[in-house]
Motif scaffolding. Structure first.
Motif, short mmCIF file in Angstrom:
data_model
loop_
_atom_site.label_atom_id
_atom_site.label_comp_id
_atom_site.label_asym_id
_atom_site.label_seq_id
_atom_site.Cartn_x
_atom_site.Cartn_y
_atom_site.Cartn_z
N ILE A 139 -4.86 -8.20 4.36
CA ILE A 139 -5.60 -9.44 4.87
C ILE A 139 -4.46 -10.53 5.50
N ASN A 140 -3.45 -10.27 4.58
CA ASN A 140 -2.26 -11.06 5.20
C ASN A 140 -1.30 -10.27 6.30
N GLY A 141 -1.64 -9.01 6.57
CA GLY A 141 -0.82 -8.19 7.49
C GLY A 141 0.63 -7.95 7.22
N LEU A 142 0.99 -8.01 5.77
CA LEU A 142 2.70 -8.05 5.52
C LEU A 142 3.04 -6.44 5.89
N SER A 143 4.24 -6.40 5.94
CA SER A 143 4.97 -4.88 6.01
C SER A 143 5.04 -4.33 4.53
N TYR A 144 5.16 -3.12 4.48
CA TYR A 144 5.31 -2.52 3.14
C TYR A 144 6.73 -3.19 2.58
N LYS A 145 7.82 -3.10 3.24
CA LYS A 145 9.10 -3.84 3.08
C LYS A 145 8.83 -5.11 2.50
N GLU A 146 7.99 -5.83 2.89
CA GLU A 146 7.72 -7.38 2.60
C GLU A 146 7.21 -7.48 1.20
N ILE A 147 6.13 -6.33 1.08
CA ILE A 147 5.26 -6.42 -0.16
C ILE A 147 6.36 -5.75 -1.15
N SER A 148 7.10 -5.00 -1.02
CA SER A 148 8.10 -4.50 -1.92
C SER A 148 8.91 -5.59 -2.40
N ASP A 149 9.39 -6.27 -1.52
CA ASP A 149 10.27 -7.50 -2.03
C ASP A 149 9.61 -8.40 -2.84
N ILE A 150 8.55 -8.73 -2.44
CA ILE A 150 7.57 -9.97 -2.98
C ILE A 150 7.04 -9.21 -4.51
N LEU A 151 6.51 -7.94 -4.65
CA LEU A 151 6.35 -7.38 -5.98
C LEU A 151 7.39 -6.94 -6.72
N GLN A 152 8.36 -7.05 -6.03
CA GLN A 152 9.82 -6.37 -6.48
C GLN A 152 9.31 -4.80 -7.11
N ILE A 153 8.93 -4.14 -6.26
CA ILE A 153 8.47 -2.48 -6.53
C ILE A 153 8.84 -1.69 -5.23
N GLU A 154 9.34 -0.51 -5.66
CA GLU A 154 9.69 0.63 -4.64
C GLU A 154 8.70 0.53 -3.45
N ILE A 155 9.24 0.86 -2.24
CA ILE A 155 8.17 0.93 -1.04
C ILE A 155 7.13 2.15 -1.39
N GLY A 156 7.72 3.00 -1.81
CA GLY A 156 6.66 4.33 -2.23
C GLY A 156 5.62 4.07 -3.31
N THR A 157 6.21 3.36 -4.20
CA THR A 157 5.07 2.55 -5.00
C THR A 157 3.91 1.72 -4.33
N VAL A 158 4.55 0.75 -3.37
CA VAL A 158 3.68 0.09 -2.54
C VAL A 158 2.61 0.86 -1.78
N LYS A 159 3.40 1.94 -1.03
CA LYS A 159 2.29 2.85 -0.13
C LYS A 159 1.55 3.45 -1.13
N SER A 160 1.75 4.20 -2.21
CA SER A 160 0.83 4.72 -3.15
C SER A 160 -0.41 3.65 -3.82
N ARG A 161 0.16 2.57 -4.15
CA ARG A 161 -0.88 1.38 -4.47
C ARG A 161 -1.88 1.19 -3.36
N ILE A 162 -1.16 1.08 -2.19
CA ILE A 162 -2.12 0.54 -1.35
C ILE A 162 -3.17 1.66 -0.80
N ASN A 163 -2.74 2.87 -1.08
CA ASN A 163 -3.82 4.06 -0.61
C ASN A 163 -4.80 4.06 -1.92
N ARG A 164 -4.19 3.94 -2.99
CA ARG A 164 -5.16 3.94 -4.17
C ARG A 164 -6.29 2.84 -4.08
N ALA A 165 -5.56 1.47 -3.70
CA ALA A 165 -6.48 0.31 -3.64
C ALA A 165 -7.58 0.49 -2.43
N ARG A 166 -7.00 1.05 -1.38
CA ARG A 166 -7.94 1.09 -0.41
C ARG A 166 -9.24 2.13 -0.78
N GLN A 167 -8.82 3.27 -1.51
CA GLN A 167 -9.80 4.03 -2.09
C GLN A 167 -10.76 3.59 -3.06
N ALA A 168 -10.26 2.94 -3.87
CA ALA A 168 -10.93 2.05 -4.83
C ALA A 168 -12.02 0.99 -4.13
#
Length: 182
Positions: A139-168
């Motif tokens: 919705i807000n169009g942020l990059s994986y890096k930006e999301i990683s910084d905001i949530l303070q989680i690894e980029i790999g975690t961001v990518k897998s969470r986004i993948n699982r979130a989209r599937q859900a």
């Protein structure tokens, strides 16, 4: 005006510069707050609280990250603090989302307000981790890096969470007749 110049003017207590700067983020902050707390009035209050925090602490912005990342981090933490204080189940409410910013990579076109409302309801049914990454990325169009910084989680975690979130989300949309199964 260039964002960097506005930030410098804000550091010198230029209220006009701050108003210009914060207006460019207001809707995105509101959307993040709304999706996190599920209530229009609370989201509005949290948006205002975030703006005040940004104003009071803009001199602390070091420029190590993008300004938008810093803003989202403040908004995210403000919402988390609110949720911790509230702890009650928050009710579903109407959302304000710019339909042009919605991108679920499903080739579906939002054709009616009813369809849009079902999609919003499906997003609200996701767990908070999934809902947050969908909001920040799709919705807000942020990059994986930006999301990683905001949530303070690894980029790999961001990518897998986004993948699982989209599937859900896709599964919720299928259940509601908005999307088709693969």
């Amino acid at each position: 005006m260039e964002e960097r110049k506005l930030i410098e003017r804000c550091r010198k207590n230029d209220r006009d510069a701050f108003e210009t700067l914060i207006l460019s983020y207001e809707k995105k902050i509101y959307n993040l707050c709304f999706y996190m707390v599920k209530n229009k009035e609370d989201a509005f209050d949290l948006t205002q609280e975030t703006a005040i925090k940004i104003y009071k602490s803009i001199s602390k912005f070091k420029g190590d990250s993008k300004f938008s990342t810093w803003v989202y981090r403040i908004a995210y933490n403000t919402c988390l603090d609110f949720i911790k204080r509230k702890k009650d189940e928050l009710p579903y409410d109407d959302m304000i989302v710019n339909e042009n910013n919605i991108n679920y990579r499903m080739d579906n076109v939002i054709e009616s307000k009813e369809t849009k409302a079902i999609i919003k309801k499906c997003i609200m049914q996701l767990n908070s981790d999934y809902r947050t990454v969908i909001i920040l990325r799709d919705i807000n169009g942020l990059s994986y890096k930006e999301i990683s910084d905001i949530l303070q989680i690894e980029i790999g975690t961001v990518k897998s969470r986004i993948n699982r979130a989209r599937q859900a989300l896709k599964n919720e949309l299928i259940k509601n007749g908005i999307a088709r199964g693969c």
